[in-house]
Every structure is written in structure tokens, then in C-alpha cells.
Design a protein around this motif. Structure first.
Motif, PDB file in Angstrom:
ATOM      1  N   LYS A 355      30.396  -7.472   5.945  1.00 30.91           N
ATOM      2  CA  LYS A 355      28.988  -7.317   6.307  1.00 30.91           C
ATOM      3  C   LYS A 355      28.750  -5.954   6.956  1.00 30.91           C
ATOM      4  O   LYS A 355      27.769  -5.281   6.673  1.00 30.91           O
ATOM      5  N   ASN A 356      29.683  -5.555   7.812  1.00 33.65           N
ATOM      6  CA  ASN A 356      29.593  -4.288   8.522  1.00 33.65           C
ATOM      7  C   ASN A 356      30.367  -3.207   7.760  1.00 33.65           C
ATOM      8  O   ASN A 356      31.581  -3.319   7.596  1.00 33.65           O
ATOM      9  N   PRO A 357      29.703  -2.158   7.284  1.00 34.44           N
ATOM     10  CA  PRO A 357      30.411  -1.115   6.529  1.00 34.44           C
ATOM     11  C   PRO A 357      31.506  -0.411   7.329  1.00 34.44           C
ATOM     12  O   PRO A 357      32.376   0.242   6.753  1.00 34.44           O
ATOM     13  N   GLU A 358      31.468  -0.542   8.661  1.00 30.74           N
ATOM     14  CA  GLU A 358      32.462   0.114   9.516  1.00 30.74           C
ATOM     15  C   GLU A 358      33.716  -0.740   9.693  1.00 30.74           C
ATOM     16  O   GLU A 358      34.711  -0.254  10.232  1.00 30.74           O
ATOM     17  N   ALA A 359      33.681  -2.006   9.265  1.00 37.37           N
ATOM     18  CA  ALA A 359      34.765  -2.943   9.582  1.00 37.37           C
ATOM     19  C   ALA A 359      36.123  -2.474   9.084  1.00 37.37           C
ATOM     20  O   ALA A 359      37.149  -2.634   9.765  1.00 37.37           O
ATOM     21  N   LEU A 360      36.162  -1.903   7.895  1.00 34.68           N
ATOM     22  CA  LEU A 360      37.450  -1.506   7.314  1.00 34.68           C
ATOM     23  C   LEU A 360      38.057  -0.280   7.992  1.00 34.68           C
ATOM     24  O   LEU A 360      39.236   0.026   7.771  1.00 34.68           O
ATOM     25  N   CYS A 361      37.287   0.405   8.816  1.00 33.97           N
ATOM     26  CA  CYS A 361      37.854   1.543   9.558  1.00 33.97           C
ATOM     27  C   CYS A 361      38.955   1.073  10.504  1.00 33.97           C
ATOM     28  O   CYS A 361      39.833   1.859  10.881  1.00 33.97           O
ATOM     29  N   SER A 362      38.930  -0.207  10.879  1.00 31.88           N
ATOM     30  CA  SER A 362      39.932  -0.735  11.815  1.00 31.88           C
ATOM     31  C   SER A 362      41.314  -0.846  11.186  1.00 31.88           C
ATOM     32  O   SER A 362      42.308  -1.023  11.904  1.00 31.88           O
ATOM     33  N   ILE A 363      41.411  -0.763   9.843  1.00 34.80           N
ATOM     34  CA  ILE A 363      42.726  -0.848   9.197  1.00 34.80           C
ATOM     35  C   ILE A 363      43.036   0.417   8.407  1.00 34.80           C
ATOM     36  O   ILE A 363      43.909   0.429   7.542  1.00 34.80           O
ATOM     37  N   GLU A 364      42.311   1.492   8.711  1.00 41.77           N
ATOM     38  CA  GLU A 364      42.435   2.732   7.932  1.00 41.77           C
ATOM     39  C   GLU A 364      43.807   3.384   8.099  1.00 41.77           C
ATOM     40  O   GLU A 364      44.358   3.433   9.200  1.00 41.77           O
ATOM     41  N   HIS A 365      44.359   3.861   6.974  1.00 47.94           N
ATOM     42  CA  HIS A 365      45.634   4.572   6.987  1.00 47.94           C
ATOM     43  C   HIS A 365      45.510   5.842   6.140  1.00 47.94           C
ATOM     44  O   HIS A 365      44.742   5.877   5.176  1.00 47.94           O
ATOM     45  N   HIS A 366      46.303   6.834   6.502  1.00 47.15           N
ATOM     46  CA  HIS A 366      46.253   8.103   5.783  1.00 47.15           C
ATOM     47  C   HIS A 366      47.668   8.595   5.478  1.00 47.15           C
ATOM     48  O   HIS A 366      48.645   8.178   6.099  1.00 47.15           O
ATOM     49  N   ALA A 367      47.744   9.500   4.508  1.00 46.39           N
ATOM     50  CA  ALA A 367      48.995  10.190   4.192  1.00 46.39           C
ATOM     51  C   ALA A 367      48.644  11.618   3.812  1.00 46.39           C
ATOM     52  O   ALA A 367      47.509  11.912   3.417  1.00 46.39           O
ATOM     53  N   ASN A 368      49.616  12.523   3.916  1.00 43.02           N
ATOM     54  CA  ASN A 368      49.341  13.935   3.663  1.00 43.02           C
ATOM     55  C   ASN A 368      49.068  14.256   2.200  1.00 43.02           C
ATOM     56  O   ASN A 368      48.313  15.170   1.886  1.00 43.02           O
ATOM     57  N   TYR A 369      49.703  13.511   1.289  1.00 37.76           N
ATOM     58  CA  TYR A 369      49.578  13.866  -0.131  1.00 37.76           C
ATOM     59  C   TYR A 369      48.507  13.059  -0.855  1.00 37.76           C
ATOM     60  O   TYR A 369      48.065  13.439  -1.942  1.00 37.76           O
ATOM     61  N   ILE A 370      48.091  11.938  -0.276  1.00 39.17           N
ATOM     62  CA  ILE A 370      46.952  11.168  -0.799  1.00 39.17           C
ATOM     63  C   ILE A 370      46.200  10.579   0.392  1.00 39.17           C
ATOM     64  O   ILE A 370      46.622  10.719   1.533  1.00 39.17           O
ATOM     65  N   ILE A 371      45.115   9.888   0.103  1.00 46.21           N
ATOM     66  CA  ILE A 371      44.272   9.231   1.118  1.00 46.21           C
ATOM     67  C   ILE A 371      44.211  10.059   2.418  1.00 46.21           C
ATOM     68  O   ILE A 371      44.414   9.556   3.508  1.00 46.21           O
ATOM     69  N   ARG A 372      43.909  11.345   2.250  1.00 44.30           N
ATOM     70  CA  ARG A 372      43.839  12.248   3.398  1.00 44.30           C
ATOM     71  C   ARG A 372      42.602  11.943   4.246  1.00 44.30           C
ATOM     72  O   ARG A 372      41.640  11.344   3.773  1.00 44.30           O
ATOM     73  N   GLN A 373      42.643  12.347   5.485  1.00 45.98           N
ATOM     74  CA  GLN A 373      41.509  12.198   6.386  1.00 45.98           C
ATOM     75  C   GLN A 373      40.280  12.851   5.752  1.00 45.98           C
ATOM     76  O   GLN A 373      40.328  14.013   5.323  1.00 45.98           O
TER      77      GLN A 373
END
Length: 548
Positions: A355-373
Motif C-alpha cells: 500500500k505504501n510505496p516506501e515500504a520496500l525501502c526497508s529491505i533495500e540492498h545494493h551492489a557495486n556492479y548492479i542495483i547501484r544506489q
């Protein structure tokens, strides 16, 4: 390997074979077309009139797959296809059969097959935009369409959030299990999130989080009809199975709201917080739907995350006639839907919407070669890494079938379940165990000898007769499954009619639009035949002993 096998000449021949495997030469395109046609014809021919072919025991079937020795040299594609057709396809289950009414797998629309070829040919990896490009906004669009189906926010909301790359309205998963894990993972990280100088459970871990929040433990609550994936969830999230608290149900197999409130009070006395309350919208065994609106009230009162497992029943929202069954789902913090169930796409397409578009920020993960900040990569919000572009198939189904098409399918399935329940009640030797709320129902075979005991016997005699009937139901189901003409599954359920005793029952799922009334009548007749035979082969003697 022989000296010849190591020779440069042999190496070059192998390399040429590999080139042909990965890049089809122009002069072999007609061969591929012929092979494709032969496979299609064989697939249509196999299992044409049966759910399975024959009664090959699993132990015998395993012999064809025992060898672990890899061929030294590449096989011809035609050789492998012949093996697959004879040993795999011929011994597979025809889940598309209108006589296969025992599980949540149905026929697929014809257009899925060519579209699946497109998806496989493109072989997109939706974890990152560098390997998915158009598939990334397409997936976000599909998520937005289904989010709108559930939450019905206005146009301004979807204009802002559907293609937002910093937030997400939801994510695709391989199925309902991962969707449930993801929804409750976000719940854990929010409920036990950063506060003051505490960095949150994601960094500090569950033990530190409980200490900081002054709790001895934290729990998830669900009814007895909750899916087994929730036990996996408590394991994965570090809560443990003991903190999945099961709440009693009413006679309709819905969660008992008073029992839910009592459970919460009991947990508070033990300094156990409630992380999430899970509502069921289409229980796997009974198709029942919890009172979601009342559950939302309770969750709001205590500040718990409200998750709805609508893996099966979510598409009921397409139906003007039946959408009221899911009243309150729009108040859920997160909702699971499986597209490979009642959206009629191939297996491997689950979703969780927030419901809240911000909810998934609580499980956010990043890596240098993909899914970068700051990237547009969807993978920063998913438990799974590499994922196929299943959204393409869901997008196609939503547009080709459309709202009215899905409404027709939902209405047809629920209506058919009601008709089947009436057919069962019209017999003298079958009994409905759970009335259909959606398109799933359970029933059992009750011959006259057993019915007399259940109607007028002592409590002890009734209990013994029910045990015998459970054995009889299991035997009938196994006979029917082995014969392979039709398929009905079985489960064990508490029955309010018989004092909450566990009964083994037949379970029918009526989602295939090709399943007719005649097929359902034939299923009952087949079960009656096996039942009568088994009764006279020994069960009658046991029932007679109880009666006397």
C-alpha cells in the motif's frame, strides 16, 4: 578421453557443434520448424484423454533417471527430444485436463505458448535494467495495474508512483511463498526499524532489536488455514516456528476474531509483540476468506502490519458479483497474488503489492556492479536475484483476457463450485464437508452403512466410523489417481459438525473453464465405483462391527 578425442581436429568438430547449438544456420531452419511441429503434435497427442498415462510406480519411473554419467559428446537435438517425449512428456501430469480438478493448476490460454517463446528467446534478467531495459518499466506497469485493482487509488497516485525508480508499489517473485516472505520481511524491518540511535533490525539483528524495543519475542498471527509458506517465513526471518501463532477458526474455516483478540492479549502478557497479522483470501484447502475488514481493525488498533495472502483469491476482485468477499483487502499493508493461479499464466509468477510505496525501502540492498544506489534496477527490492521476464506474460494475459474476461472466469468457477456442492447434496452417499465460498470445496464418500452410524450411533461409534471413512477416502483417492482418468486431491480438516475431529476429505479446485457438469458427475460416479468395491472388500465388515 582417448588421444583421438583430444586431437585438434576433434576439438574443432566439437566447437562447430557448439556453434550450431547456439546459432542456428540458415539451412537448418526448416529442420527446426519440422522438429517444432513434431513436438507440438506429440504434446497434443500425449495424455489426450487422461490425466496421467497408466500406473507406473514412482520407483519404476526413477529408473529412467538413475544414471549420472554425462555423454562424452553432444547428442543430436532429435535424440534428446525423443527421450523427452517418451520418458518425460508421456509420464507427466496433464494439468490442463478438465478432469484434473485437484490442485491450483489449470489450463493455459492458447496465446501463452507463442508468447512464452518470445520471453525465452529474449532471456531477460529483470534484476537490473542493463539486462532487461523495456522489461523493467513493463514489470512496474503490471505491478501498478494489480495495485490499482486492490487499492483503487486515484490517477494522480499512479502517475507519481508506477514508474518511480526509488520506490516500488510491489515486486514480482517466483511464487506465493517468496511473495509472503517478502511481505513479512518488509514488515519485520519496519516494525523493528531504526529508532533513535538504534540502526534497525536489518543491521543489528533480531536479538538486538528485541532488546531495544523491550520485547522477549515477536510473533506472526494467522488462522489454522494459513499456508505452510508462513512457517518457512518465520524460519527465514529468524523468528522461529514457535512464533507463528495459529488462531482458532469458525465453522466456515475463517479466523475467529474473538480468538484473535484473545491471542494478542495472551502474547502481551508474555511480552511478545505482534509483528504482523495475516489474513487469508482463498485458503488453499477450503477456498475460505477471512473477515479482512475486521482483521484490519485489529491490526490498526495494535499497530501491527496487516498482510493478506491472496495468492489464490486475489483475482476475485475482478468480479462485480463476488468482490465483496474480499472487503477490507484494500486496508492491507501488503498483499500476495499468484499470477500463475487465477490469472492463467505459466508457473513462476507471484507478486507482493504494498500500500505504501516506501515500504520496500526497508529491505533495500545494493551492489557495486548492479542495483547501484539511485539506479532503476528492480533487484534492489527483491529477495531473488536473477529473475525471468514473467511480467510480459502477465501483461499479455491482463490485456488479452481483460477485466470482463477475468470476471467471467471468476464467476464461472465460483458458480460451478456451488453447482457441484448441490450435485453432492443430491446424492445419498456423498457429503459436503466445507461449503464453497470461492471455487474450492471439500467432500467425502459416506455409504449408507456409515451414514446410519453417524446419524444415530454413540459418540464413540461416530468417532470410529469417521476414522474408517478417512481411510476409505484416502483409498478411493489413491485408486482414482492411479487410474489416471480424473484427479481429485485430498486433505485433512477439522469438522465442526463432528466436534472438531480431523477428517480426510476430497478437495476440488474448479478453475478450469473447460470442466463441465458432466465431468463432475463422472468424477462422482468413478469415486462411487471405487468406494463400493472397497466397502465390500473389507470396510463393510469393520463398519458392521461398530454398528453392533
Amino acid at each position: 578421453m582417448s588421444e583421438q578425442g583430444n586431437s585438434p581436429k576433434h576439438a574443432e568438430a566439437t566447437l562447430e557443434t557448439m556453434r550450431r547449438v547456439f546459432t542456428l544456420p540458415e539451412n537448418e531452419r526448416s529442420t527446426l520448424s519440422r522438429l517444432d511441429r513434431e513436438i507440438s503434435e506429440n504434446l497434443l497427442g500425449f495424455l489426450k484423454d487422461r490425466v496421467v498415462t497408466g500406473d507406473i510406480a514412482p520407483a519404476n519411473l526413477e529408473r529412467d533417471f538413475q544414471s549420472t554419467e554425462l555423454p562424452e559428446h553432444p547428442l543430436f537435438v532429435s535424440e534428446q527430444v525423443e527421450f523427452l517425449l517418451n520418458k518425460v512428456v508421456a509420464q507427466s501430469v496433464r494439468t490442463a485436463s478438465p478432469s484434473f480438478v485437484g490442485h491450483m493448476t489449470s489450463a493455459l490460454p492458447y496465446f501463452m505458448f507463442p508468447l512464452a517463446k518470445i520471453m525465452m528467446t529474449l532471456n531477460q534478467n529483470v534484476v537490473k535494467i542493463e539486462t532487461s531495459k523495456a522489461f523493467t518499466p513493463l514489470e512496474r506497469q503490471v505491478i501498478g495495474i494489480l495495485h490499482r485493482l486492490i487499492y483503487e487509488f486515484d490517477e494522480t497516485f499512479y502517475d507519481k508512483w508506477t514508474q518511480s525508480f526509488q520506490q516500488s508499489l510491489g515486486v514480482f517473485c517466483s511464487g506465493g511463498t517468496i511473495a509472503n516472505v517478502t511481505g513479512l520481511w518488509a514488515a519485520r524491518n519496519t516494525v523493528l526499524g531504526p529508532r533513535g540511535d538504534f540502526p534497525g533490525v536489518q543491521r543489528a539483528g533480531i536479538a538486538a532489536a528485541l532488546r531495544h524495543y523491550g520485547l522477549d519475542d515477536i510473533a506472526i498471527l494467522v488462522s489454522r488455514r494459513g499456508h505452510y509458506s508462513l512457517r518457512k517465513t518465520t524460519d527465514v526471518l529468524g523468528l522461529g516456528h514457535d512464533q507463528l501463532h495459529v488462531v482458532d477458526i469458525n465453522a466456515k474455516h475463517q479466523i475467529d476474531i474473538n480468538a484473535l483478540r484473545q491471542k494478542i492479549a495472551d502474547l502481551r502478557r508474555q511480552r511478545i509483540g505482534v509483528m504482523a497479522i495475516v489474513g487469508i483470501a482463498g485458503a488453499t484447502e477450503t477456498g475460505s476468506v477471512d473477515p479482512l475488514d475486521a482483521m484490519a481493525d485489529v491490526a490498526q488498533e495494535i499497530g501491527a502490519h496487516f498482510h493478506v495472502d491472496a495468492a489464490w483469491g486475489g483475482p476475485t476482485l475482478f468480479s462485480s458479483r463476488y468482490k465483496h468477499l474480499l472487503k477490507g483487502i484494500e486496508r492491507a499493508d501488503s498483499v500476495t497474488i499468484d499470477a500463475h493461479k487465477q490469472l492463467y499464466v505459466p508457473v513462476g509468477a507471484g507478486m507482493v503489492l504494498f500500500k505504501n510505496p516506501e515500504a520496500l525501502c526497508s529491505i533495500e540492498h545494493h551492489a557495486n556492479y548492479i542495483i547501484r544506489q539511485g539506479s532503476r534496477d528492480i533487484g534492489k527490492h527483491t529477495l531473488e536475484g536473477t529473475r525471468p521476464g514473467m511480467a510480459m506474460l502477465v501483461h499479455s494475459a491482463l490485456h488479452i483476457i481483460g477485466k470482463k474476461g477475468y470476471e467471467l472466469l471468476i464467476d464461472l468457477g465460483i458458480g460451478k463450485a456451488g453447482q457441484f456442492a448441490k450435485m453432492i447434496k443430491a446424492t445419498s452417499d456423498f457429503e459436503v464437508v466445507t461449503e464453497p465460498q470461492t471455487n474450492i470445496l471439500t467432500y467425502r464418500y459416506v455409504p449408507a452403512e456409515a451414514r446410519r452410524i453417524l446419524e444415530s450411533g454413540t459418540d464413540a461409534a461416530k468417532a470410529e466410523a469417521n476414522e474408517i471413512l478417512s481411510e476409505l477416502t484416502e483409498s478411493i483417492q489413491k485408486e482414482q489417481r492411479t487410474a489416471g482418468k480424473t484427479f481429485v486431491s485430498r486433505t485433512r480438516l477439522e469438522s465442526a459438525r463432528y466436534g472438531g475431529k480431523l477428517l480426510t476429505v476430497f478437495r476440488v479446485v474448479l478453475a478450469n473453464p473447460l470442466t463441465t457438469r458432466q465431468i463432475l458427475s463422472d468424477i462422482l460416479e468413478e469415486q462411487r465405483g471405487y468406494g463400493e468395491k472397497l466397502i465390500h472388500d473389507g470396510f463393510l465388515t469393520r463398519l458392521a462391527a461398530i454398528a453392533t
